[in-house]
Scaffold this active site. Structure first.
Site, mmCIF file in Angstrom:
data_model
loop_
_atom_site.group_PDB
_atom_site.id
_atom_site.type_symbol
_atom_site.label_atom_id
_atom_site.label_comp_id
_atom_site.label_asym_id
_atom_site.label_seq_id
_atom_site.Cartn_x
_atom_site.Cartn_y
_atom_site.Cartn_z
ATOM 1 N N LYS A 122 0.823 -1.214 0.000
ATOM 2 C CA LYS A 122 0.000 0.000 0.000
ATOM 3 C C LYS A 122 0.853 1.258 0.000
ATOM 4 O O LYS A 122 0.494 2.243 -0.650
ATOM 5 C CB LYS A 122 -0.964 -0.012 1.182
ATOM 6 C CG LYS A 122 -2.128 -0.932 0.868
ATOM 7 C CD LYS A 122 -3.102 -1.058 1.989
ATOM 8 C CE LYS A 122 -4.261 -1.946 1.522
ATOM 9 N NZ LYS A 122 -4.825 -2.742 2.587
ATOM 10 N N LYS A 170 -3.732 -10.983 -9.554
ATOM 11 C CA LYS A 170 -4.939 -10.807 -8.746
ATOM 12 C C LYS A 170 -5.895 -9.786 -9.348
ATOM 13 O O LYS A 170 -5.494 -8.659 -9.635
ATOM 14 C CB LYS A 170 -4.515 -10.351 -7.346
ATOM 15 C CG LYS A 170 -5.655 -10.250 -6.364
ATOM 16 C CD LYS A 170 -5.182 -9.687 -5.034
ATOM 17 C CE LYS A 170 -6.192 -8.682 -4.529
ATOM 18 N NZ LYS A 170 -5.718 -7.927 -3.394
ATOM 19 N N LYS A 216 -9.770 -4.047 -7.667
ATOM 20 C CA LYS A 216 -10.521 -2.857 -8.074
ATOM 21 C C LYS A 216 -9.652 -1.606 -8.093
ATOM 22 O O LYS A 216 -9.971 -0.635 -8.723
ATOM 23 C CB LYS A 216 -11.734 -2.658 -7.185
ATOM 24 C CG LYS A 216 -11.442 -2.684 -5.706
ATOM 25 C CD LYS A 216 -12.717 -2.891 -4.888
ATOM 26 C CE LYS A 216 -12.373 -3.503 -3.548
ATOM 27 N NZ LYS A 216 -13.489 -4.014 -2.812
HETATM 28 P P1 TYM Z 1 -11.126 -6.333 0.015
HETATM 29 O O1 TYM Z 1 -12.210 -5.330 0.128
HETATM 30 O O2 TYM Z 1 -9.900 -6.004 -0.746
HETATM 31 O O3 TYM Z 1 -11.704 -7.663 -0.599
HETATM 32 C C1 TYM Z 1 -12.880 -8.268 -0.082
HETATM 33 C C2 TYM Z 1 -12.763 -9.769 -0.143
HETATM 34 O O4 TYM Z 1 -12.580 -10.198 -1.483
HETATM 35 C C3 TYM Z 1 -11.434 -11.014 -1.556
HETATM 36 N N1 TYM Z 1 -10.750 -10.773 -2.842
HETATM 37 C C4 TYM Z 1 -10.356 -11.754 -3.657
HETATM 38 N N2 TYM Z 1 -10.449 -13.093 -3.544
HETATM 39 C C5 TYM Z 1 -9.975 -13.817 -4.575
HETATM 40 N N3 TYM Z 1 -9.400 -13.277 -5.692
HETATM 41 C C6 TYM Z 1 -9.288 -11.942 -5.827
HETATM 42 N N4 TYM Z 1 -8.755 -11.422 -6.931
HETATM 43 C C7 TYM Z 1 -9.770 -11.103 -4.781
HETATM 44 N N5 TYM Z 1 -9.824 -9.767 -4.595
HETATM 45 C C8 TYM Z 1 -10.424 -9.583 -3.383
HETATM 46 C C9 TYM Z 1 -10.548 -10.600 -0.388
HETATM 47 O O5 TYM Z 1 -9.662 -11.632 -0.025
HETATM 48 C C10 TYM Z 1 -11.587 -10.321 0.660
HETATM 49 O O6 TYM Z 1 -11.977 -11.509 1.304
HETATM 50 N N6 TYM Z 1 -9.030 -6.105 4.499
HETATM 51 C C11 TYM Z 1 -10.164 -6.610 3.769
HETATM 52 C C12 TYM Z 1 -11.498 -6.120 4.309
HETATM 53 C C13 TYM Z 1 -11.704 -6.409 5.749
HETATM 54 C C14 TYM Z 1 -11.924 -7.669 6.351
HETATM 55 C C15 TYM Z 1 -12.057 -7.408 7.733
HETATM 56 C C16 TYM Z 1 -12.026 -8.966 5.855
HETATM 57 C C17 TYM Z 1 -11.713 -5.472 6.740
HETATM 58 N N7 TYM Z 1 -11.919 -6.075 7.922
HETATM 59 C C18 TYM Z 1 -12.305 -8.444 8.614
HETATM 60 C C19 TYM Z 1 -12.266 -9.991 6.760
HETATM 61 C C20 TYM Z 1 -12.401 -9.726 8.114
HETATM 62 C C21 TYM Z 1 -10.035 -6.136 2.350
HETATM 63 O O7 TYM Z 1 -9.424 -5.159 2.062
HETATM 64 O O8 TYM Z 1 -10.739 -6.873 1.460
#
Ligand code: TYM
Length: 331
Positions: A111, A194, A197
């Site tokens: 990041k 990966k 967004k």
């Molecule tokens: P975020 O918002 O980036 O993504 C949300 C969820 O989607 C999954 N994901 C993917 N899985 C497979 N392939 C991909 N290309 C892909 N892109 C995204 C992520 O693994 C995630 O499960 N830090 C987290 C949000 C969060 C969270 C939490 C998750 C905040 N607090 C507590 C679990 C528990 C995040 O940025 O996900």
């Protein structure tokens, strides 16, 4: 019954990576577990979204959650900032989180490379906020994609450290979870590892992309001049198209093109055309439901209110107990 918690940042709209990595699991887990799924709007502040955009992004994600089949009667669906107890637990956990371990976190390093002009303390402490989200409900399982694995490791560290420090057996050890065993990583259309967004919009397929946009994005996916030998290993970009086809198409369709690749008769144009159609077909029910939900603001507001109440009840109980363990007492 397990307690399940997971969240998604509201940085626009959901893509197929979010669906296959996380939401598909949410939908299945809500049937038998005690599930809390939330929109991580506190986390999204690390990238400084404009106030006039924030609410719309949160609403989009809530509508898209519902369009995927999440049911507010079965799971608790809420907005993170509606449960400020999370912020209190985050503060408390930060007292036992060390700068060195936070700086070593891979997502922090990524990041700060991505936003070198905004290396804020929220980015550094992103994993403690995430741990607070998870352990505020004393979760056992956390359905996430592969990219979140290290955050779950850190969550276990913080939960165990709290238990040790205060000589209690209070927080369970949560694990990253996927129904199919291995955590999932859906690749990008531009040859990257990966789907995401935050990078190139055209390399991700969003649930709400219109069919013609999906077809165009898939047709533009990166390929090469074709295999040079029979049964050769696939380069990353080609592997990606096959991985997307595995997720979205019938197994026989995947096998058909895989055989063609192995025998060097493949035409990527045909494969991408098929994949585009399969993605359009796969995503059609989501688009339809999203359209309906946008027309029913009252229902969405009701869902958010109910979720806030249920999440608050669970979180306030934890915070009350945590305060007691720490030694805060009322006069
Ligand atoms: P975020 O918002 O980036 O993504 C949300 C969820 O989607 C999954 N994901 C993917 N899985 C497979 N392939 C991909 N290309 C892909 N892109 C995204 C992520 O693994 C995630 O499960 N830090 C987290 C949000 C969060 C969270 C939490 C998750 C905040 N607090 C507590 C679990 C528990 C995040 O940025 O996900």
């Amino acid at each position: 019954m397990s307690i399940v918690v997971s969240g998604i940042r509201p940085t626009g709209k959901l893509h197929l990576g979010n669906y296959f990595g996380a939401i598909r699991n949410f939908v299945r887990m809500q049937e038998k577990d005690n599930c809390y799924f939330f929109i991580a709007d506190y986390h999204s502040l690390t990238t400084h979204p404009a106030p006039e955009d924030l609410h719309g992004s949160v609403k989009n994600v809530m509508i898209e959650f519902l369009s995927c089949g999440l049911d507010p009667e079965k799971a608790t669906l809420y907005v993170q900032s509606d449960v400020p107890e999370t912020a209190e637990l985050y503060l408390l956990l930060n007292m036992n989180a060390y700068v060195g371990e936070l700086e070593r976190c891979t997502s922090f390093k990524e990041k700060i490379r991505y936003q070198p002009d905004n290396v804020n303390a929220g980015l550094l402490t992103y994993p403690t906020l995430m741990a607070a989200d998870i352990i505020i409900h004393k979760a056992h399982k956390v359905p996430v994609g592969k990219d979140q694995e290290q955050h779950l490791e850190m969550t276990r560290t913080f939960a165990n450290r709290f238990n040790r420090l205060y000589k209690v057996d209070y927080f369970p050890e949560p694990v990253a979870y996927n129904f199919g065993d291995n955590l999932v990583k859906i690749p990008s259309l531009d040859g990257g590892l990966k789907m995401s967004k935050s990078e190139n919009e055209n390399s991700a397929i969003f649930l709400n992309d219109p069919p013609e946009v999906i077809r165009k994005k898939v047709m533009r996916a990166v390929t090469d001049e074709g295999p040079k030998q029979v049964n050769q290993e696939k380069p990353q970009a080609i592997e990606n198209i096959f991985a997307l086809m595995k997720a979205m198409s019938e197994p026989s369709v995947y096998d058909f093109f895989n055989d063609q690749y192995n025998s060097m008769t493949i035409r990527y144009g045909d494969m991408k055309k098929q994949l585009g159609e399969d993605v359009v077909r796969f995503t059609e029910p989501f688009r339809e439901k999203i359209r309906q939900l946008y027309a029913d603001e009252q229902y969405v507001a009701k869902v958010v209110k109910l979720g806030a109440e249920k999440a608050h009840a669970s979180a306030s109980k934890t915070i009350r107990e945590v305060r007691e363990i720490i030694g805060f007492k009322t006069f």
